[in-house]
Design an enzyme around this catalytic site. Sequence first.
Site, PDB file in Angstrom:
ATOM      1  N   ARG A   1       6.276   5.769   3.143  1.00 55.23           N
ATOM      2  CA  ARG A   1       5.131   6.650   3.424  1.00 55.23           C
ATOM      3  C   ARG A   1       4.115   5.916   4.324  1.00 55.23           C
ATOM      4  NH1 ARG A   1       1.587  10.138   0.285  1.00 55.23           N
ATOM      5  NH2 ARG A   1       2.645   9.869  -1.692  1.00 55.23           N
TER       6      ARG A   1
ATOM      7  N   ILE B   1       0.879  -1.195   0.000  1.00 57.06           N
ATOM      8  CA  ILE B   1       0.000   0.000   0.000  1.00 57.06           C
ATOM      9  C   ILE B   1       0.908   1.233   0.000  1.00 57.06           C
ATOM     10  CG2 ILE B   1      -1.818   1.275   1.216  1.00 57.06           C
ATOM     11  CD1 ILE B   1      -2.142  -1.153   3.045  1.00 57.06           C
ATOM     12  N   HIS B   2       0.677   2.175  -0.892  1.00 55.21           N
ATOM     13  CA  HIS B   2       1.420   3.437  -0.779  1.00 55.21           C
ATOM     14  C   HIS B   2       0.711   4.633  -1.399  1.00 55.21           C
ATOM     15  CE1 HIS B   2       2.371   2.653  -4.975  1.00 55.21           C
ATOM     16  NE2 HIS B   2       2.574   3.945  -5.051  1.00 55.21           N
ATOM     17  N   ARG B   3      -0.369   4.400  -2.173  1.00 56.80           N
ATOM     18  CA  ARG B   3      -1.013   5.497  -2.898  1.00 56.80           C
ATOM     19  C   ARG B   3      -1.582   6.540  -1.950  1.00 56.80           C
ATOM     20  NH1 ARG B   3      -0.527   5.599  -8.531  1.00 56.80           N
ATOM     21  NH2 ARG B   3      -0.340   3.437  -9.106  1.00 56.80           N
TER      22      ARG B   3
END
Length: 349
Positions: free
Chosen positions: A239, A204-206
């Site tokens: 992030r 997950i990073h969006r």
Amino acid sequence: MIQVLTIVGARPQFIKAAPVSQALRSTGLTEAIVHTGQHFDAGMSDVFFAELDIPAPTHNLEVNSLSHGAMTGRMLERLDEVMRAERPSMVLIYGDTNSTVAGALAAAKLHIPVAHVEAGLRSFNRRMPEEINRVVADHLSSLLFCPTKTAVENLAREGITSGVHAVGDVMYDTTIQATERARGRSAILEQIGLSAKSYAVATIHRAENTDDPERFRRVLAFLEAAARERPVVMAVHPRTRKLMDSLGLSPKGVTLVAPLGYLDMTWLVHNAVEVMTDSGGLQKEAYFHRVPCVTLRDETEWVETIHAGWNRLWTQSDYALRRDIDEYGSGRAAMDIAATIAALQERSR
Ligand code: UD1
């Protein structure tokens, strides 16, 4: 004078640039690489240059950890200086990051032709920073290398038909090479203690998943539910790590690991039974390894993976009927890109 000035800055761009850089060299074109610095540490950057034999960047701009506006602005300023000094015949950009749009703008203002690899992708969601970057980059490019037929059609709908080349997907080229290298070299399954075809891989990073804590919690809950069925390994982007730390969250039952190098990631996906991700690249890589994928987003640019039953959005309950996808080329996209650039440079001499 340098013929091609390549702009990269984020992890997916290193992966796409690797086969193209190789192909440019084998075609006899001269290339210099600029690293904007967007992704900067060993695990998100250096390991990709080393494992994928990407030539060392000649310029490192060290622009990172800023808001979108500040990051893009600073890159634009620094890229303008580099381009004035190098006077390349062409600027080559990749994908949809802030580094992509800064490279396109800097070159266009200096009347340097821009070539965009992975042109024409659209999510039709202008709230995604990547969508803005894609639209602007495509409209400033004179060579547009599309990975799929849908990408070509998207460009046509925006009035872009000249300079468009359907070459296939350079990530397929990279995956073929990396899978062979990873075989026998990656010990990632042993390190994590997993057996082949028993687990799922998640990332997950969006911004759309990490900007809103409520949504982020829902995504983590989705992974926790999956982890009740089978082991789930999540390679945690910096992030996402920051957000998990600041909210004090950690998905129960999910094994967390630091960002992986490309060979380990390739091997982990190759041997998985499912991928769960909001990454664009990983959705396709899952297909290249014939592993089904759940996309942790409400739409995707890679619609053919959905239609062919290898991918589903997390909002969909089931996969479509499964079939092969004939769109991504034959693993020679990078060679076709280099040949097209070489022919253009020859003509303009
Ligand atoms: C960017 C791209 C996205 C791409 C993704 C791949 C944009 C708008 N988005 O998002 O299209 O899919 O890269 O990962 O360009 N950080 C580190 N160490 C690093 C790299 C990053 O700590 O080596 C941190 C940064 O300080 C920042 C965050 O991670 O806090 C990354 O943010 P950002 O540069 O916006 O990129 P991504 O979220 O990775």
